[in-house]
Write a protein that holds these residues in place. Structure first.
Motif, PDB file in Angstrom:
ATOM      1  N   ILE A  18      47.695  21.706 -81.491  1.00  0.00           N
ATOM      2  CA  ILE A  18      48.064  22.356 -80.235  1.00  0.00           C
ATOM      3  C   ILE A  18      48.288  21.249 -79.222  1.00  0.00           C
ATOM      4  CG2 ILE A  18      47.297  23.902 -78.403  1.00  0.00           C
ATOM      5  CD1 ILE A  18      45.551  25.276 -80.567  1.00  0.00           C
ATOM      6  N   GLY A  19      49.506  21.118 -78.749  1.00  0.00           N
ATOM      7  CA  GLY A  19      49.802  20.101 -77.757  1.00  0.00           C
ATOM      8  C   GLY A  19      50.802  19.070 -78.232  1.00  0.00           C
ATOM      9  N   GLY A  20      51.330  19.230 -79.413  1.00  0.00           N
ATOM     10  CA  GLY A  20      52.381  18.337 -79.873  1.00  0.00           C
ATOM     11  C   GLY A  20      51.910  17.335 -80.905  1.00  0.00           C
ATOM     12  N   GLY A  21      52.850  16.517 -81.309  1.00  0.00           N
ATOM     13  CA  GLY A  21      52.626  15.571 -82.393  1.00  0.00           C
ATOM     14  C   GLY A  21      51.597  14.510 -82.107  1.00  0.00           C
ATOM     15  N   GLN A  22      51.406  14.155 -80.838  1.00  0.00           N
ATOM     16  CA  GLN A  22      50.396  13.145 -80.519  1.00  0.00           C
ATOM     17  C   GLN A  22      49.008  13.633 -80.922  1.00  0.00           C
ATOM     18  OE1 GLN A  22      51.149  10.195 -79.707  1.00  0.00           O
ATOM     19  NE2 GLN A  22      53.266  10.440 -79.119  1.00  0.00           N
ATOM     20  N   GLY A 108      43.615  32.248 -69.505  1.00  0.00           N
ATOM     21  CA  GLY A 108      42.392  31.445 -69.502  1.00  0.00           C
ATOM     22  C   GLY A 108      42.320  30.494 -70.676  1.00  0.00           C
ATOM     23  N   SER A 109      42.706  30.970 -71.852  1.00  0.00           N
ATOM     24  CA  SER A 109      42.654  30.088 -73.028  1.00  0.00           C
ATOM     25  C   SER A 109      43.671  28.964 -72.909  1.00  0.00           C
ATOM     26  CB  SER A 109      42.858  30.883 -74.318  1.00  0.00           C
ATOM     27  OG  SER A 109      44.152  31.441 -74.353  1.00  0.00           O
ATOM     28  N   LEU A 110      44.854  29.255 -72.370  1.00  0.00           N
ATOM     29  CA  LEU A 110      45.847  28.199 -72.195  1.00  0.00           C
ATOM     30  C   LEU A 110      45.393  27.180 -71.151  1.00  0.00           C
ATOM     31  CD1 LEU A 110      49.179  30.223 -72.402  1.00  0.00           C
ATOM     32  CD2 LEU A 110      48.183  28.712 -74.133  1.00  0.00           C
ATOM     33  N   ALA A 111      44.733  27.642 -70.098  1.00  0.00           N
ATOM     34  CA  ALA A 111      44.208  26.720 -69.083  1.00  0.00           C
ATOM     35  C   ALA A 111      43.124  25.829 -69.666  1.00  0.00           C
ATOM     36  CB  ALA A 111      43.666  27.506 -67.893  1.00  0.00           C
ATOM     37  N   PHE A 112      42.321  26.357 -70.586  1.00  0.00           N
ATOM     38  CA  PHE A 112      41.275  25.569 -71.234  1.00  0.00           C
ATOM     39  C   PHE A 112      41.868  24.576 -72.229  1.00  0.00           C
ATOM     40  CE2 PHE A 112      38.264  24.996 -74.758  1.00  0.00           C
ATOM     41  CZ  PHE A 112      37.228  24.410 -74.059  1.00  0.00           C
ATOM     42  N   THR A 118      44.823  17.041 -73.732  1.00  0.00           N
ATOM     43  CA  THR A 118      44.906  15.716 -73.110  1.00  0.00           C
ATOM     44  C   THR A 118      43.934  14.747 -73.771  1.00  0.00           C
ATOM     45  OG1 THR A 118      45.533  16.743 -71.018  1.00  0.00           O
ATOM     46  CG2 THR A 118      44.741  14.469 -70.919  1.00  0.00           C
ATOM     47  N   GLY A 119      42.734  15.197 -74.028  1.00  0.00           N
ATOM     48  CA  GLY A 119      41.746  14.356 -74.708  1.00  0.00           C
ATOM     49  C   GLY A 119      42.178  13.994 -76.116  1.00  0.00           C
ATOM     50  N   LEU A 120      42.750  14.960 -76.827  1.00  0.00           N
ATOM     51  CA  LEU A 120      43.208  14.685 -78.193  1.00  0.00           C
ATOM     52  C   LEU A 120      44.386  13.713 -78.217  1.00  0.00           C
ATOM     53  CD1 LEU A 120      42.900  18.231 -79.777  1.00  0.00           C
ATOM     54  CD2 LEU A 120      41.543  16.209 -80.325  1.00  0.00           C
ATOM     55  N   ILE A 121      45.186  13.713 -77.177  1.00  0.00           N
ATOM     56  CA  ILE A 121      46.290  12.747 -77.082  1.00  0.00           C
ATOM     57  C   ILE A 121      45.741  11.362 -76.742  1.00  0.00           C
ATOM     58  CG2 ILE A 121      48.315  12.098 -75.710  1.00  0.00           C
ATOM     59  CD1 ILE A 121      48.940  15.134 -75.528  1.00  0.00           C
TER      60      ILE A 121
END
Length: 190
Positions: A18-22, A108-112, A118-121
């Protein structure tokens, strides 16, 4: 690891990216390096090549790893396994989007998920920096001497990093030119 196991591994990576390839880089590293399928050096070489080629990095990595381990059929199967969850999820979302667009739980889930993503990237960014620019000492006591501090950094790569950042942001050199210069630098100096 069999081709089927590799395909299932990349299916699960595609499913939970979730959040792309990075973000996929972190999951791939945990799935491939920690299990001994490929070495850490091979993994970072694959990241560098995947980042340098056109297209999404997660798909590029899947294609590259599939090809390296099982040739063209492996590349096709592993790439298909990587993208299949996204296709399925997009079809489901497209079907039900109007029903859930204003749902507070969905919002709410998308905001979380934003800070988590960001941390996973950030994890692979730090890992690549540690792998390429910093020579992590075996013992912290090494840093009590001047020689220990001198050996802490890969000074050639650190200097090149500074030059490339300058060329990219101050000179406004096109990113493709910076990538090509980085490849030439690696061939000549490393």
């Amino acid at each position: 690891m069999t081709l089927l196991q590799l395909a299932l591994t990349f299916f699960s990576i595609g499913l939970f990216t979730i959040g792309g390839g990075q973000v996929a880089i972190t999951l791939m590293q945990q799935s491939l390096v920690s299990t001994g399928i490929i070495s850490q050096a091979q993994f970072y070489n694959m990241v560098a090549i995947s980042e340098s080629t056109p297209g999404p990095i997660g798909i590029n990595m899947a294609t590259y790893i599939g090809y390296e381990l099982y040739g063209v059929p492996g590349a096709l199967i592993v790439t298909g396994a990587q993208v299949l969850p996204s296709i399925i999820i997009i079809l489901i979302i497209a079907r039900f989007l109007k029903n859930f667009n204003d749902n507070l739980y969905v919002k709410g889930s998308l905001a979380f998920l934003r800070p988590v993503t960001t941390g996973l990237i950030l994890v692979p960014v730090i890992q690549v920096i540690m792998f390429t620019l910093i020579n992590v000492p075996e013992s912290i006591s090494v840093l009590t001497t001047i020689e220990g501090w001198k050996g802490l950094f890969n000074w050639i790569c650190l200097a090149a990093y500074g030059v490339f950042v300058f060329l990219l942001f101050k000179v406004k050199l096109h990113p493709i030119a910076v990538i090509l210069l980085g490849a030439v630098f690696g061939i000549v100096f490393l």
